[in-house]
Motif scaffolding. Structure first.
Motif, PDB file in Angstrom:
ATOM      1  N   PRO A   1       0.815  -1.230   0.000  1.00 37.61           N
ATOM      2  CA  PRO A   1       0.000   0.000   0.000  1.00 37.61           C
ATOM      3  C   PRO A   1       0.847   1.278   0.000  1.00 37.61           C
ATOM      4  CG  PRO A   1      -0.921  -1.597   1.532  1.00 37.61           C
ATOM      5  CD  PRO A   1       0.407  -2.143   1.082  1.00 37.61           C
ATOM      6  N   ASP A   2       1.897   1.329   0.820  1.00 40.16           N
ATOM      7  CA  ASP A   2       2.755   2.519   0.835  1.00 40.16           C
ATOM      8  C   ASP A   2       3.480   2.691  -0.490  1.00 40.16           C
ATOM      9  OD1 ASP A   2       2.002   3.152   3.412  1.00 40.16           O
ATOM     10  OD2 ASP A   2       3.744   2.180   4.335  1.00 40.16           O
TER      11      ASP A   2
ATOM     12  N   ASN B   1       1.129   4.144  -3.098  1.00 38.56           N
ATOM     13  CA  ASN B   1       0.940   5.586  -2.891  1.00 38.56           C
ATOM     14  C   ASN B   1       2.134   6.364  -3.436  1.00 38.56           C
ATOM     15  OD1 ASN B   1      -1.580   5.468  -1.688  1.00 38.56           O
ATOM     16  ND2 ASN B   1      -0.734   5.193   0.369  1.00 38.56           N
ATOM     17  N   SER B   2       3.320   5.861  -3.177  1.00 37.19           N
ATOM     18  CA  SER B   2       4.536   6.505  -3.676  1.00 37.19           C
ATOM     19  C   SER B   2       4.567   6.489  -5.205  1.00 37.19           C
ATOM     20  CB  SER B   2       5.761   5.779  -3.107  1.00 37.19           C
ATOM     21  OG  SER B   2       6.949   6.334  -3.581  1.00 37.19           O
TER      22      SER B   2
ATOM     23  N   ALA C   1       2.036   6.281  -7.247  1.00 39.44           N
ATOM     24  CA  ALA C   1       0.997   7.172  -7.774  1.00 39.44           C
ATOM     25  C   ALA C   1       1.477   8.622  -7.759  1.00 39.44           C
ATOM     26  CB  ALA C   1      -0.286   7.023  -6.957  1.00 39.44           C
ATOM     27  N   ALA C   2       2.115   9.031  -6.681  1.00 44.40           N
ATOM     28  CA  ALA C   2       2.607  10.409  -6.587  1.00 44.40           C
ATOM     29  C   ALA C   2       3.688  10.684  -7.628  1.00 44.40           C
ATOM     30  CB  ALA C   2       3.146  10.668  -5.175  1.00 44.40           C
TER      31      ALA C   2
END
Length: 197
Positions: free
Chosen positions: A160-161, A164-165, A167-168
């Motif tokens: 999950p982390d 997120n990374s 995607a950014a």
């Protein structure tokens, strides 16, 4: 190693600090380097030399290459992060075999183990390493750096982390001139001209 002024003869705290201030700066520098690294191995890569090759993103070897994680043969351990990199390159079982046995690995076996990406004739080694480097250098520079950063993150983040990374970073890449150039070149069926912006 028998020199009374060497790191091997210092008291333990001073010796440990010598590693931190000395040889351990190299794995830190290579790990933090955002550009891909390719080791071209043309002969014996033994001890710290083996570790140095494992610090690189890719390894190409000639038939004259050989590798050895030989620290235990001398009653010491890989103090320059060799264990950390070897484990991530080969997996626990293969890294354990090489570390605990201290045996030498010839070029063919290194290829089989995954220590090297490719085995080439000795006289073609640098040419092949440069060819691989040229392929990478032809890509958008910012995207290459971010891709390497993501690969490093993948080694230590949970999914999950990491997502997120990713995607950014992807959202940032959408805004680069190189991305727009790549899309335009694809549509226009031409080679892109990347500028690193």
């Amino acid at each position: 190693m028998n020199d009374p002024d060497s790191i091997f003869r210092k008291e333990p705290l001073a010796a440990a600090q010598s590693y931190v201030d000395g040889v351990q700066r190299l794995p830190q520098a290579l790990y933090n380097l955002d550009v891909p690294t390719i080791a071209a191995v043309n002969g014996p890569a033994v001890g710290a030399g083996c570790d140095l090759t494992m610090m690189c993103d890719m390894r190409i070897a000639s038939e004259k290459a050989k590798f050895g994680e030989v620290f235990l043969n001398l009653g010491i351990i890989p103090g320059d992060a060799g264990s950390w990199f070897l484990l991530r390159r080969l997996g626990h079982q293969k890294a354990a075999d090489l570390t605990f046995s201290g045996r030498m690995v010839e070029a063919e076996e290194a290829l089989e183990l995954g220590m090297v990406l490719e085995l080439v004739p000795h006289e073609k080694l640098m040419e092949r390493a440069r060819e691989r480097a040229a392929v990478i250098a032809a890509k958008p520079p910012r995207a290459v750096r971010i891709a390497k950063r993501l690969m490093r993150n993948a080694e230590r983040m949970d999914l999950p982390d990491f997502l997120n990374s990713a995607a950014a970073y992807q959202a940032l890449m959408h805004q680069t001139e190189d991305h727009h150039e790549a899309v335009a070149a694809f549509i226009e069926k031409r080679k892109p001209n990347f500028t690193g912006r």
